[in-house]
Design an enzyme around this catalytic site. Sequence first.
Site, short mmCIF file in Angstrom:
data_model
loop_
_atom_site.label_atom_id
_atom_site.label_comp_id
_atom_site.label_asym_id
_atom_site.label_seq_id
_atom_site.Cartn_x
_atom_site.Cartn_y
_atom_site.Cartn_z
N PRO A 113 0.83 -1.21 0.00
CA PRO A 113 0.00 0.00 0.00
C PRO A 113 0.87 1.26 0.00
CG PRO A 113 -0.20 -1.16 2.10
CD PRO A 113 0.63 -2.02 1.22
N VAL A 114 0.44 2.26 -0.76
CA VAL A 114 1.18 3.52 -0.86
C VAL A 114 0.84 4.41 0.32
CG1 VAL A 114 1.44 5.61 -2.27
CG2 VAL A 114 1.24 3.39 -3.37
N GLY A 115 1.84 5.08 0.89
CA GLY A 115 1.58 6.04 1.96
C GLY A 115 1.34 5.40 3.31
N GLY A 117 3.79 3.86 5.09
CA GLY A 117 5.04 3.80 5.86
C GLY A 117 5.77 2.49 5.68
N GLY A 119 7.57 1.73 2.90
CA GLY A 119 8.66 1.87 1.93
C GLY A 119 8.26 1.57 0.50
N SER A 121 7.74 3.62 -1.98
CA SER A 121 8.51 4.43 -2.94
C SER A 121 9.88 3.82 -3.17
CB SER A 121 8.71 5.86 -2.42
OG SER A 121 7.49 6.41 -2.04
N ASP A 164 15.32 2.74 3.75
CA ASP A 164 14.31 2.04 2.93
C ASP A 164 14.91 1.37 1.69
OD1 ASP A 164 12.74 3.18 4.85
OD2 ASP A 164 11.21 3.94 3.48
#
Length: 337
Positions: A113-115, A117, A119, A121, A164
């Site tokens: 899942p994006v956003g 926490g 990692g 990105s 990350d």
Amino acid sequence: MSVKRVLASAPAKIILFGEHSVVYGKPAIAAAIDLRTYVSAEFNDTGAIKIEAHDIRTPGLIVSFTEDSIYFESDYGKAAEVLGYVRQAIELVREEADVNGKGITVSITSQIPVGAGLGSSAAVAVATIGAVSRLLGLELSNEEVGKLGHKVELLVQGASSGIDPTVSAIGGFIHYQKGKFEHLPFMELPLVVGYTGSSGSTKELVAMVRKNYEEMPEIFEPILNSMGRLVEKAREVITSDLDRELKFQTLGKLMNINHGLLDALGVSTKKLSELVYAARTAGALGAKITGAGGGGCMYALAPGKQSEVATAITIAGGTPMITKISREGMRIEEVEE
């Protein structure tokens, strides 16, 4: 034989111990977990970079329709942000390989899942670097891929500890302190990650802790020192030859203590606490926030109880992800010639 298409993947990460105190020079332990982002890369004849995002997970996306408009109620920008990392990663690798004008199409699917926490990105940057470098005939080690991933984060975010991308590239457990990384021996950890569906701003939370620390150093210093000692204790347990059950029990206790200390710093939320206590009640040996707090995720150590803990997290209003530590970091899944 020239390569036509490469598929690479890279894992998500969690901070096991030491978030926030790491900002004050204390150690932290992070680990790769078995949720992956997959990136396939192939040449195109346009000379352009083309990015196809098939499945970027943005849980909690809410869209409202009225007669004459469509309104995104939640942060759709987070999915778009990911694309900045992909583009930068491709450009860096093209520079490394000295083939700036070559058209490349990358296609992304992700279980992370994006956003949240976890990692996402860094994982997409690392998987992109892995796929594109192999496509262009560059033989990069996983460590080199991690270093390029760190460069991507610096270019996109302006600042990055490098935790990350290093964890995502190398896999397993990483001990980090003041810019130095150490790969710890591997051990299995049966985990459940619980996502609150919202995310806190790392920048704001770090600034809030800093402000409190400056106002009351005599109170906050011992909390941060305890966190530092707790990380070293966790490292001792991970690297020891204690039996598995004892390792799990001790790590669970340390997780619970670390969560309490993070709560004392003021970075927990009602929702995070509900997920943490739901997991413990359902039989987890330990549960704590992972990452900056203020939203995002918690994780629980749940040997033999993963499905019960996942159910408890769902009932408490979170999104559970049953997972484990990923021994491997970035890996090449397939090469088409």
